[in-house]
Design an enzyme around this catalytic site. Structure first.
Site, PDB file in Angstrom:
ATOM      1  N   ASP B 227       0.877  -1.165   0.000  1.00 54.41           N
ATOM      2  CA  ASP B 227       0.000   0.000   0.000  1.00 54.41           C
ATOM      3  C   ASP B 227       0.916   1.217   0.000  1.00 54.41           C
ATOM      4  O   ASP B 227       1.710   1.401   0.929  1.00 54.41           O
ATOM      5  CB  ASP B 227      -0.870  -0.048   1.265  1.00 54.41           C
ATOM      6  N   HIS B 246      -4.005  12.407  -9.207  1.00 58.90           N
ATOM      7  CA  HIS B 246      -5.326  13.035  -9.411  1.00 58.90           C
ATOM      8  C   HIS B 246      -6.436  12.361  -8.589  1.00 58.90           C
ATOM      9  O   HIS B 246      -7.535  12.884  -8.506  1.00 58.90           O
ATOM     10  CB  HIS B 246      -5.681  13.125 -10.907  1.00 58.90           C
ATOM     11  N   ASP B 247      -6.123  11.207  -7.983  1.00 57.59           N
ATOM     12  CA  ASP B 247      -7.113  10.539  -7.125  1.00 57.59           C
ATOM     13  C   ASP B 247      -7.124  11.081  -5.696  1.00 57.59           C
ATOM     14  O   ASP B 247      -8.001  10.719  -4.912  1.00 57.59           O
ATOM     15  CB  ASP B 247      -6.805   9.034  -7.028  1.00 57.59           C
TER      16      ASP B 247
END
Lengths: 339, 339
Positions: B227, B246-247
């Site tokens: 992660d 962009h997330d």
């Protein structure tokens, strides 16, 4: 990529109209903070991103000196709800009904049938009726406003394409709804007496729209209620069908134009059809093809070419049939009972 | 009118891809009847109307002599599911997720928050995670295929914009998913060793896509699961972030680029970001604004300008930062740890 993005551009416009953004910006140009207050939107960054997208689509503009947002001239004309040329009803209808209906396009192609039931759980029988469009009071009013707005942007050009329009004395618009074609016709011909012929439930909408016109216009328009397939038609020397035939299959269209042919006087009687024409090989214009598929998901009808309308009218006896490409969203087809 | 029609054009394309129309027409040109058989569609008139709309949108063409339909060159490249440049996954993701998600754009603006729960009844906590994109196996696979397809059309231009790309020896793509950026990078630099760093659940997708490449490529790519916010990063002299920043919001972006800065060697270490750039005043290009609103309805992130990416990178110590407009759907931003 621009076709994939199409729905995003549509939804940006639908959302701006839904928020009444253009109504606020037509009164005064506004700072971001003031607009957020008026629209009751608590998150400035989210609103600013949305407004940037509206600028990119040329729906609004930002004055970089005073940081105020304002409408473009075209938004003032078409996207303000009180504008005489407003398309906000048409946009609302697309946003609330058609956008979801189109998710069932694959089913419509597979079944060759409209998709209201699958989309909205509306109940209807085997045969297409307008009950789906009129499934509740709000939807009915929105559809009226949709067709009125679209009509207003196109009908003046439709009427102007008929060079002998002044010769007609009595006029009947079949499925005339809010009267936008009747109003346009009465404005263009000061001697015309007009009848709007539509279902009883539509009368209240027609009365509302007609009452907004000047006395000179509204005194020449009456509403006559009836079902154009079941009931006898009034007498008139010009019958119009504004976006009616595209709702129905060829068989029903023929029944209707034949009924009109019989109701016309022998001399100087004519039929005027307002529809978006497909080119002969049906490869465009894009907006006509899209409307054709919209008819597939929403009605039992379709869009047609000039030769198809000519054939339909010739079959029942009409003569001297001509098509006019108006350059607007609706074109004109005229035919006469006698030469 | 063309903005109102946008969703209709999108749905026509989505339906054509869903029916696998382009897959059938890439093998051979077909008559209407043969196409109806292959697509298992019993109503020829409905299919013909749909095909006319596809012609109007220049997605297919009809030979008027032999009456056979065929793909356009651009459809063969982007709309055939087995094409190396296929966008069918991206189109499927738009059709099955984003189209409906965008009906909640007003809510997203009002709440400044993604709308998966309201649209699909997915369950998630207060904070945005990728669980919504991965809500079931099919959706996860479709999203992988979506990002892979989009990446393939853009990453070659992104990599080509870096003139010293051959100097890098080790490469790590953070959130690298199917490996489309790793594959592109290994093709462009024959000495590169690449790591795809992504969540454990993504490994099966990456393996599937990497195994389709030649031995020369796949032998230089490994998948390392983790992660990127919680786990330590591998070592590499070039880190890439392809459509990752962009997330996420600015705070999370800064945490991530700082982590990358620390993982880079002092000499010749660099970060390469692939995103669609907004122009400085954020008034375009339209597709970037639309993607920005897509981020609003779907994620906690946003699209950014070149100065915004520069600021983000400078804050954590990156130097010599440059933006490249590639002319494709993704642009490039590069920054170095040392001058």
């Amino acid at each position: 990529m621009s076709i994939i993005d199409g729905y995003r551009c549509s939804q940006t416009l639908f959302t701006a109209v839904g928020l009444k953004l253009f109504d606020h910006l037509t009164k005064e140009e506004l700072l971001l903070e003031d607009l957020a207050n008026k629209l009751n939107l608590p998150h400035l960054p989210a609103l600013e991103r949305f407004l940037n997208a509206c600028i990119a689509l040329k729906l609004i503009q930002l004055d970089k000196t005073n940081k105020k947002y304002s409408n473009t001239p075209s938004s003032n004309k078409y996207l303000v709800s009180k504008s005489p040329d407003t398309l906000t009803g048409y946009i609302g209808h697309n946003s609330q009904s058609s956008y979801l209906l189109w998710t069932k396009l694959p089913n419509a192609i597979h079944e060759n049938a409209p998709q209201w039931q699958k989309t909205f759980n509306t109940i209807h029988g085997e045969e297409f009726t307008f009950d789906s469009f009129y499934r509740d009071e709000n939807t009915e009013a929105l559809f009226m406003s949709a067709m009125h707005g679209l009509g207003l942007t196109c009908f003046p050009a439709v009427v102007a394409s008929i060079d002998n329009f002044q010769q007609f004395k009595t006029f009947c618009d079949i499925g005339g709804a809010t009267g936008c074609l009747a109003i346009t016709a009465c404005k263009a011909n000061p001697n015309l007496q007009a009848i709007i012929f539509d279902l009883p439930r539509i009368e209240k909408h027609a009365v509302q729209y007609i009452n907004q016109t000047s006395a000179d216009i509204r005194n020449r328009i009456i509403f006559q209620s009836g079902d154009f397939f079941r009931d006898p038609l009034p007498r008139a020397d010009l019958f119009t069908l504004g976006r009616i035939l595209h709702d129905w299959n060829d068989e029903k269209c023929q029944i209707l134009v034949e009924k009109i042919y019989r109701a016309l006087p022998e001399m100087n009687g004519a039929i005027l059809i307002a529809e978006k024409l497909l080119v002969e090989d049906k490869s465009g214009p894009v907006t006509a093809n899209m409307q054709d598929l919209n008819m597939l998901v929403a009605t039992a009808g379709r869009e047609r070419t000039c030769p198809e309308y000519k054939e339909l009218l010739e079959k029942v006896g009409f003569k001297n049939i001509k098509c006019f490409w108006t350059g607007t969203y609706l074109d004109a087809i005229i035919g006469y009972k006698s030469n």
